[in-house]
Design an enzyme around this catalytic site. Sequence first.
Site, PDB file in Angstrom:
ATOM      1  N   ARG A  48      96.561 134.867  44.139  1.00 33.42           N
ATOM      2  CA  ARG A  48      95.181 135.390  44.107  1.00 33.42           C
ATOM      3  C   ARG A  48      94.394 135.197  45.409  1.00 33.42           C
ATOM      4  O   ARG A  48      93.216 135.524  45.460  1.00 33.42           O
ATOM      5  CB  ARG A  48      94.391 134.796  42.930  1.00 33.42           C
ATOM      6  CG  ARG A  48      94.998 135.096  41.581  1.00 33.42           C
ATOM      7  CD  ARG A  48      94.007 134.958  40.468  1.00 33.42           C
ATOM      8  NE  ARG A  48      93.508 133.601  40.304  1.00 33.42           N
ATOM      9  CZ  ARG A  48      92.691 133.232  39.327  1.00 33.42           C
ATOM     10  NH1 ARG A  48      92.291 134.112  38.425  1.00 33.42           N
ATOM     11  NH2 ARG A  48      92.280 131.990  39.237  1.00 33.42           N
ATOM     12  N   ASP A  49      95.022 134.682  46.446  1.00 31.60           N
ATOM     13  CA  ASP A  49      94.326 134.590  47.734  1.00 31.60           C
ATOM     14  C   ASP A  49      95.322 134.772  48.880  1.00 31.60           C
ATOM     15  O   ASP A  49      95.302 134.041  49.866  1.00 31.60           O
ATOM     16  CB  ASP A  49      93.608 133.240  47.864  1.00 31.60           C
ATOM     17  CG  ASP A  49      92.599 133.229  49.017  1.00 31.60           C
ATOM     18  OD1 ASP A  49      92.148 134.324  49.427  1.00 31.60           O
ATOM     19  OD2 ASP A  49      92.264 132.139  49.509  1.00 31.60           O
TER      20      ASP A  49
END
Length: 367
Positions: A48-49
């Site tokens: 997610r990053d």
Amino acid sequence: MVLEFVNGGELLERIAIKGKLSEREGRRLFHQLIDGVSYCHDKGVYHRDLKPENVLVDQNGNIKISDFGLSALPQHLGNDGLLHTTCGSPNYIAPEVLQNRGYDGSLSDIWSCGVILYVMLIGYLPFDDRNIVVLYQKIFKGDTQIPKWLSPSAQNLLQRILEPNPMKRINMAEIKSHEWFQKNYVPVAPYDDDDEDVQLGAHLPVKEKTNEESGDKKTYQINAFQLIGMASSLDLSGFFEEEEVSQRRIRFPSTHPPKYVFDKIESSATELGFQVQRGDSKLKVMRNCNGSKNPESFFVCAEVFELGPALHVVELRKSHGNPALYRQLCERISSDLGVCKPEQIFRTESLDDDLEDSSAGTPLVAL
């Protein structure tokens, strides 16, 4: 806390120095990125990053995915099976994450991987604006230009990854089978928790490294404490018992030099239809290892330990795979190496709860 020192810096710095990477170099790094992210997804972990700042480069030019502070685990999924936390870095965030309606963690990570690929091959961001509202509008629309000087297959892959509609976006399996991705692609062997030499995103050398003096492969010498530690309850008899093949790990002695042992293992495994990768001190036997969830995948690590100048211990560790196939491989290897009988392979450790540990048996050899 002890962390690995990755002295190559961030991928972003590498791109900044070169301006952009060649398709060949970008593809090699993208192979590793996708294999690493795919492995995480197989374990139910969504990063997610993902961005070049969170992709590190080691001294060998291989990448390491870092900074899992925003990652999601299976327990973070909602009742609808989707993630609902809006997080990530603005330029790399997938459009569905911004909509606040729930999103598939795998598909959102794939979008971020696509942005990273774009930056590697082209040298600048596909979606960028000082005004955050305008930036998000561009992301929602998938409003970016892919240069025509890229190869047609690279253009096609970027277009399919940077598809704003997640339902139409290419998935991991489709990426791995894509024409551009398939070129020079060698899947990374699955990570083995017992194998400290294999690191995520790094390929094992295909060619063996030899000892200059003896011509043999590198081996680990075992001291008395390590030898005792291999046996249960400080009982060395369990090290040489006549037992059935373990479900996960076996060891047996050999008077042959390490190079001969590895040559025989490679020959036996190849004749049985397995793929083999040879490293500095270990050998990998595998089949259909494109994903750890593949029910037909098979992975075994072979290693040789030195007990003395003329006596070695061969260890075979199964990470996953069909037990019957594992037994067939073990019996073939033991037979080719001249162990007395294929059935007399010594069980020293069982990781399956349903297997009973037995200490009965007659030692096959004596030290």
